[in-house]
Design an enzyme around this catalytic site. Structure first.
Site, PDB file in Angstrom:
ATOM      1  N   GLU A  14      -4.475   4.062   5.837  1.00  0.00           N
ATOM      2  CA  GLU A  14      -4.479   3.398   4.532  1.00  0.00           C
ATOM      3  C   GLU A  14      -4.943   4.776   3.514  1.00  0.00           C
ATOM      4  O   GLU A  14      -4.532   5.209   2.528  1.00  0.00           O
ATOM      5  CB  GLU A  14      -5.091   2.181   4.058  1.00  0.00           C
ATOM      6  N   ARG A  20       0.804  -0.988   0.107  1.00  0.00           N
ATOM      7  CA  ARG A  20       0.101  -0.073  -0.078  1.00  0.00           C
ATOM      8  C   ARG A  20       0.845   1.371  -0.024  1.00  0.00           C
ATOM      9  O   ARG A  20       0.451   2.440   0.702  1.00  0.00           O
ATOM     10  CB  ARG A  20      -0.899   0.083   1.277  1.00  0.00           C
ATOM     11  N   SER A  48     -10.941  -0.053   3.754  1.00  0.00           N
ATOM     12  CA  SER A  48     -10.159  -0.385   5.196  1.00  0.00           C
ATOM     13  C   SER A  48      -9.385   0.820   5.649  1.00  0.00           C
ATOM     14  O   SER A  48      -8.810   1.365   4.649  1.00  0.00           O
ATOM     15  CB  SER A  48      -9.166  -1.289   5.122  1.00  0.00           C
TER      16      SER A  48
END
Ligand SMILES: Cc1cc2nc3c(=O)[nH]c(=O)nc-3n(C[C@H](O)[C@H](O)[C@H](O)COP(=O)(O)OP(=O)(O)OC[C@H]3O[C@@H](n4cnc5c(N)ncnc54)[C@H](O)[C@@H]3O)c2cc1C
Length: 312
Positions: free
Chosen positions: A301, A161, A211
């Site tokens: 994130e 990520r 998320s």
């Protein structure tokens, strides 16, 4: 090109949250982007913020005091087993195209909202595939100069990520993928099976940014911290942030119209008229609890827009 002043960002984020941007400019070609950038003042200015599908953003209730460029530069070209794709193409259109063309490597990314640009920025992935797996190069534009350049895979510095674009703030214009020929029927089957699993976590119509926190890479954690984490929580070398959040009681908690899913502690949902403040307070509350219990500072994130970092 479409320019709108005082534009409510809640209408273009999947979370449905965010106050007004001073200006929102929607672009559909590289020329339009060059035009905007060439008109920027030469000193003392804030660069415009480029966004795609708004599916990974938590925008302040105060909005954004500047220009936001919404990228809708779309298009996919096939050259042999390579696909050359404009960054405003939705990831779903790219996945569907690759399946129809019988090219394997992107099919498990089905169902991830947003554009290719956003996916490359955050190295999006799911079910063992990431956008960077078959990427060979990225065409970028430096908003300060504004010059285009080709960036190699190495220069993208993809990690879990993460990519170099989070630091260098280059605008992603286009990407090239080298894929492997495969049976379209088999690829569609894999995509359908993936989508079925995704719908359990993300039912249709859910208002969320995916998320919220990144999972943790076990190898990156100091031994002292790793010892505090029950072994069964470590999966494929990662510790799901949701597992730690669950341990500190996040599941089902709420503030205002923001609720943490009772089936997934890393999923913050806007149940109606949710506010960024409530989302932020709730995220910070559990960020702090995880830090107190495990000594770990979870990293969002989701990109925070006009909001302070959680550790401040
Ligand atoms: C229901 C749901 C499920 C999700 N599931 C997943 C999942 O399984 N896996 C996963 O990884 N993510 C998932 N996400 C998160 C999100 O969809 C991805 O991160 C997506 O790739 C973001 O793309 P976007 O175009 O919406 O980016 P945006 O949210 O618009 O922007 C995100 C960041 O990318 C930057 N950016 C966007 N376009 C460009 C560009 N052209 N050049 C430079 N920077 C750019 C923006 O400045 C911003 O910082 C999910 C989100 C939702 C709502």
């Amino acid at each position: 090109m479409n320019k709108q002043s005082n534009f409510p960002l809640s209408s273009i984020t999947t979370l449905g949250i965010g106050g007004p941007a001073s200006q929102l400019i929607t672009i559909t070609s590289e020329n339009e982007l060059q035009d905007i950038l060439s008109q920027l003042p030469t000193t003392n200015y804030q660069l415009p913020l480029i966004i795609g599908g708004g599916s990974n953003l938590l925008v302040s209730d105060d909005g954004y005091p500047g220009t936001i460029i919404k990228n809708e530069i779309k298009g996919i070209q096939r050259n042999g087993n390579n696909l050359v794709v404009n960054s405003g193409t939705t990831l779903q259109d790219l996945v569907d195209f690759s399946i129809k063309e019988g090219l394997s490597g992107l099919q498990k990314l089905t169902g991830i909202p947003g554009t290719l640009g956003g996916a490359i920025y955050g190295n999006a992935g799911a079910y063992g595939q990431t956008i960077s797996d078959h990427l060979t190069k990225v065409k970028t534009l430096n908003p300060k100069t504004p010059q285009t350049n080709e960036i190699s895979l190495e220069e993208c510095k993809f990690k879990y990520r993460d990519s170099s674009f989070k630091q260098n703030k280059l605008i992603i214009l286009e990407a090239t993928f080298e894929l492997t020929p495969a049976d379209p029927g088999q690829l569609q089957k894999e995509a359908d099976e993936t989508l079925e699993k995704r719908l359990v976590k993300y039912p249709k119509g859910i208002k969320c940014p995916g998320s919220f926190f990144k999972n943790l890479v076990a190898d990156n954690l100091p031994k002292k911290i790793l010892e505090k984490i029950p072994e069964e929580k470590i999966m494929y070398g990662k510790i799901p942030a949701g597992a730690l959040l669950e341990e500190v009681g996040a599941k089902g908690d709420s503030q205002g119209d923001i609720e943490i899913a009772n089936y997934h502690a890393n999923l913050f949902i806007n149940k109606g008229e949710g506010k960024a403040k409530d989302f932020y307070d709730l995220a910070k509350k559990y960020w702090q609890k995880v830090r107190d219990k495990y000594g770990i500072s979870l990293e969002p994130e989701v990109q925070l827009i006009n909001l302070p970092p959680l550790d401040q």
